[in-house]
Design an enzyme around this catalytic site. Structure first.
Site, PDB file in Angstrom:
ATOM      1  N   ASP A  69     132.873 -47.680 113.638  1.00 23.58           N
ATOM      2  CA  ASP A  69     133.095 -47.040 112.471  1.00 23.58           C
ATOM      3  C   ASP A  69     132.068 -47.304 110.960  1.00 23.58           C
ATOM      4  OD1 ASP A  69     134.976 -48.318 112.016  1.00 23.58           O
ATOM      5  OD2 ASP A  69     135.205 -48.138 110.635  1.00 23.58           O
ATOM      6  N   LYS A 181     140.643 -43.101 108.484  1.00 25.54           N
ATOM      7  CA  LYS A 181     140.445 -44.091 108.336  1.00 25.54           C
ATOM      8  C   LYS A 181     140.290 -45.016 106.901  1.00 25.54           C
ATOM      9  CE  LYS A 181     137.676 -48.388 108.191  1.00 25.54           C
ATOM     10  NZ  LYS A 181     136.978 -49.434 109.176  1.00 25.54           N
ATOM     11  N   GLU A 221     144.615 -49.711 105.631  1.00 26.05           N
ATOM     12  CA  GLU A 221     144.047 -50.988 105.860  1.00 26.05           C
ATOM     13  C   GLU A 221     143.018 -51.177 104.824  1.00 26.05           C
ATOM     14  OE1 GLU A 221     140.278 -50.148 107.893  1.00 26.05           O
ATOM     15  OE2 GLU A 221     139.872 -52.544 107.606  1.00 26.05           O
ATOM     16  N   GLU A 223     142.231 -54.488 103.096  1.00 26.75           N
ATOM     17  CA  GLU A 223     141.797 -56.280 104.122  1.00 26.75           C
ATOM     18  C   GLU A 223     141.595 -56.649 103.076  1.00 26.75           C
ATOM     19  OE1 GLU A 223     137.996 -55.689 106.394  1.00 26.75           O
ATOM     20  OE2 GLU A 223     138.144 -57.973 106.142  1.00 26.75           O
ATOM     21  N   LYS A 263     146.963 -51.823 109.760  1.00 30.10           N
ATOM     22  CA  LYS A 263     145.696 -52.168 109.853  1.00 30.10           C
ATOM     23  C   LYS A 263     145.749 -53.450 108.859  1.00 30.10           C
ATOM     24  CE  LYS A 263     140.549 -52.204 111.209  1.00 30.10           C
ATOM     25  NZ  LYS A 263     139.680 -51.143 112.193  1.00 30.10           N
ATOM     26  N   SER A 332     142.805 -52.515 116.541  1.00 32.64           N
ATOM     27  CA  SER A 332     141.558 -52.214 115.886  1.00 32.64           C
ATOM     28  C   SER A 332     140.648 -52.785 115.559  1.00 32.64           C
ATOM     29  CB  SER A 332     141.934 -51.416 114.852  1.00 32.64           C
ATOM     30  OG  SER A 332     140.858 -50.365 114.303  1.00 32.64           O
ATOM     31  N   TYR A 394     131.406 -54.019 105.009  1.00 27.70           N
ATOM     32  CA  TYR A 394     131.164 -53.068 105.732  1.00 27.70           C
ATOM     33  C   TYR A 394     130.370 -52.104 105.834  1.00 27.70           C
ATOM     34  CZ  TYR A 394     133.761 -53.579 109.712  1.00 27.70           C
ATOM     35  OH  TYR A 394     133.548 -53.682 111.432  1.00 27.70           O
TER      36      TYR A 394
HETATM   37  P1  13P Z   1     136.812 -55.798 112.426  1.00 28.59           P
HETATM   38  O1  13P Z   1     136.743 -55.897 112.978  1.00 28.59           O
HETATM   39  O2  13P Z   1     134.781 -56.590 112.484  1.00 28.59           O
HETATM   40  O3  13P Z   1     137.137 -56.360 111.365  1.00 28.59           O
HETATM   41  O4  13P Z   1     136.638 -54.481 111.854  1.00 28.59           O
HETATM   42  C1  13P Z   1     137.606 -53.866 110.694  1.00 28.59           C
HETATM   43  C2  13P Z   1     137.096 -52.390 110.999  1.00 28.59           C
HETATM   44  O5  13P Z   1     137.683 -51.626 109.258  1.00 28.59           O
HETATM   45  C3  13P Z   1     136.454 -51.577 111.287  1.00 28.59           C
HETATM   46  O6  13P Z   1     136.795 -50.740 111.402  1.00 28.59           O
END
Ligand code: 13P
Length: 394
Positions: A69, A181, A221, A223, A263, A332, A394
Site C-alpha cells: 500500500d 489500514k 497500526e 507504529e 498491526k 503484514s 511511508y
Molecule cells: P513494513 O513491513 O515495511 O514496516 O510495512 C509497514 C506498513 O505499514 C505497510 O502497510
C-alpha cells in the site's frame, strides 16, 4: 454474533450506554454478581457479521498479509532502488507481478493496496482486486492521508484522513475492499509526548469506528518507530502506554474488538542501541506487552516489519509462535516481503517468474513462522540485509 447478541442503545442526549441489565429479582450475594447476568453492549451495525468473518479469514492459520500500500511517492522509492522511473506503467507492472503470483493464496490471506491499485487493472484488463479474490485473498485499502507535523508537540507527527473518510470507505467497499489500514507513528527519541500518543490513539479509534460502519475491518497500526538508541525495556514501556491509550479510545468509540486486526511493531531495542536482541528475547518482550494490553477478543495480530531484514522479521515471528497465543500471531509485511522480489525483478520482463518465486519463498517462510515451524535454513544473503532507514517515511 450480531444476530444473537442483545444490543444496547446509545442515549445520544446523555452519551451513555443503556444496557439491558437483566438481574434476577432475588438479590445475589456480591460475590455472585456475575457479569454473565448482564447484557453486554456491542455496537450494532449492518456489517457486524461480515466484519467478524473477514477478520477470521485474514487471521487464518499459516497465512498473513502482503502489504503493498505504498503511496505513489513511496512506491517511487522502491522503483528507484532498481533504477526504474516512478510512472503509472511501472507501478502497474510491479503490482501486477506481485498480485498475480501463482499459489500466493496458500500463504497470503489479505493484501493492502494503495487507492491507485484498488481501481487498477492488469495489462490484460483484469481488475487487480479480482486477481486477489480468485486466490481467496481479501483486498484491503490504505485509507490514511499520511503524516504531518503535530503543532505543540516535540517535533512529532499526526495522521490525517478523517475528513470525508466515511464516504471514501463506502466507495472502497463498493470497489471490493473488505479491510482498511491506518498507519500513524510514535517516536521514542521525540519523547513520545502525551499529546502525540493521545492524538495517535484517538485518530486510530475514530478511523476504526468509521471503517466498521462501512463494512471494512480496520487494521489498527500505531507504529512505534525503530529509530533511537534506547534499550528494549524502554520500548516495552512506550508500547504498553501506546496500546493502553489505543484500547481506551477504541472502547470509547464502541469499536467491535472481534472485528479489528492489530498491526504492532515488535518490541525490540532501538535501531542504534549498542546491543541487538535475539528472536527469543524479542518474542518474550513483545508477547508480554501484548498479553498485558490486548484483549483475547481481538482475532489477529499482524506485525509490521519496520526495517528489519526479511530473515529477522521471519525469525522473530517464528519465535512468537512457539507456544499457543490467545490471538492469531502473524505478519503484514511490506519491506520484509518485497525486498528480494525487487532485487530479483530489476524491472525486466524476463525476470518476472523468478521474482514471483522469490515472493513465494518469503511468503512461505512467514507462513511457516506463523505456524512456529520456520527453521531459517537456506536463506540468501540478500534476505539477511537489514532495511532500517533513519527517519523513514511511508
Ligand atoms: P513494513 O513491513 O515495511 O514496516 O510495512 C509497514 C506498513 O505499514 C505497510 O502497510
Amino acid at each position: 454474533m450480531a444476530s444473537s447478541a442483545t444490543f444496547a442503545k446509545l442515549d445520544a442526549a446523555s452519551s451513555t450506554w443503556i444496557g439491558h441489565q437483566s438481574f434476577s429479582s432475588r438479590p445475589l450475594p456480591s460475590s455472585r454478581l456475575a457479569p454473565s447476568r448482564v447484557s453486554l453492549p456491542i455496537r450494532a451495525g449492518q456489517y457486524t457479521d461480515e466484519l467478524l468473518k473477514t477478520a477470521k479469514t485474514i487471521a487464518s492459520p499459516g497465512r498473513g498479509i502482503l502489504a503493498i500500500d505504498e503511496s505513489n511517492a513511496t512506491c517511487g522509492k522502491r522503483l528507484d532502488s532498481i533504477g526504474l522511473d516512478n510512472t503509472e506503467t511501472n507501478r502497474q507492472a510491479y503490482r501486477q507481478l506481485l498480485l498475480t503470483t501463482p499459489g500466493l493464496g496458500q500463504y497470503i490471506s489479505g493484501s493492502i493496496l494503495f487507492e491507485e491499485t484498488l481501481y487498477q487493472t492488469t495489462t490484460d484488463g483484469k481488475k487487480m482486486v479480482d486477481c486477489l479474490v480468485e486466490q481467496n485473498i481479501v483486498p484491503g485499502i490504505k485509507v490514511d492521508k499520511g503524516l504531518v507535523p503535530l503543532p505543540g508537540s516535540n517535533n512529532e507527527s499526526w495522521c490525517q484522513g478523517l475528513d470525508g473518510l466515511a464516504s471514501r470507505t463506502s466507495e472502497y467497499y463498493k470497489q471490493g475492499a473488505r479491510f482498511a489500514k491506518w498507519r500513524t507513528v510514535v517516536s521514542i527519541p521525540c519523547g513520545p509526548s502525551a499529546l502525540a500518543v493521545k492524538e495517535a490513539a484517538w485518530g486510530l479509534a475514530r478511523y476504526a469506528a468509521i471503517s466498521q460502519d462501512s463494512g471494512l475491518v480496520p487494521i489498527v497500526e500505531p507504529e512505534i518507530l525503530l529509530d533511537g538508541d534506547h534499550g528494549i525495556e524502554r520500548t516495552l514501556e512506550v508500547a504498553e502506554k501506546v496500546w493502553s491509550e489505543v484500547f481506551f479510545y477504541l472502547a470509547e468509540n464502541n469499536v467491535v474488538f472481534e472485528g479489528i486486526l492489530l498491526k504492532p511493531s515488535m518490541v525490540t531495542p532501538g535501531a542504534e542501541h549498542k546491543e541487538r536482541a535475539s528472536p527469543e528475547t524479542i518474542a518474550k518482550y513483545t508477547l508480554t506487552m501484548l498479553r498485558r494490553r490486548v484483549p483475547p477478543a481481538v482475532p489477529g495480530i499482524m506485525f509490521l516489519s519496520g526495517g528489519q531484514s526479511e530473515v529477522e522479521a521471519t525469525l522473530n515471528l517464528n519465535a512468537m509462535n512457539q507456544s499457543p497465543n490467545p490471538w492469531h500471531v502473524s505478519f503484514s509485511y511490506a519491506r520484509a516481503l518485497q525486498n528480494s522480489v525487487l532485487k530479483t525483478w530489476k524491472g525486466q520482463p524476463e525476470n518476472v517468474e523468478a521474482a514471483q518465486k522469490a515472493l513465494l519463498v518469503r511468503a512461505k517462510a512467514n507462513s511457516l513462522a506463523q505456524l512456529g515451524k520456520y527453521t531459517g535454513e537456506d536463506e540468501s544473503d540478500e534476505a539477511k540485509k537489514g532495511m532500517f532507514v533513519k527517519g523513514y517515511t511511508y
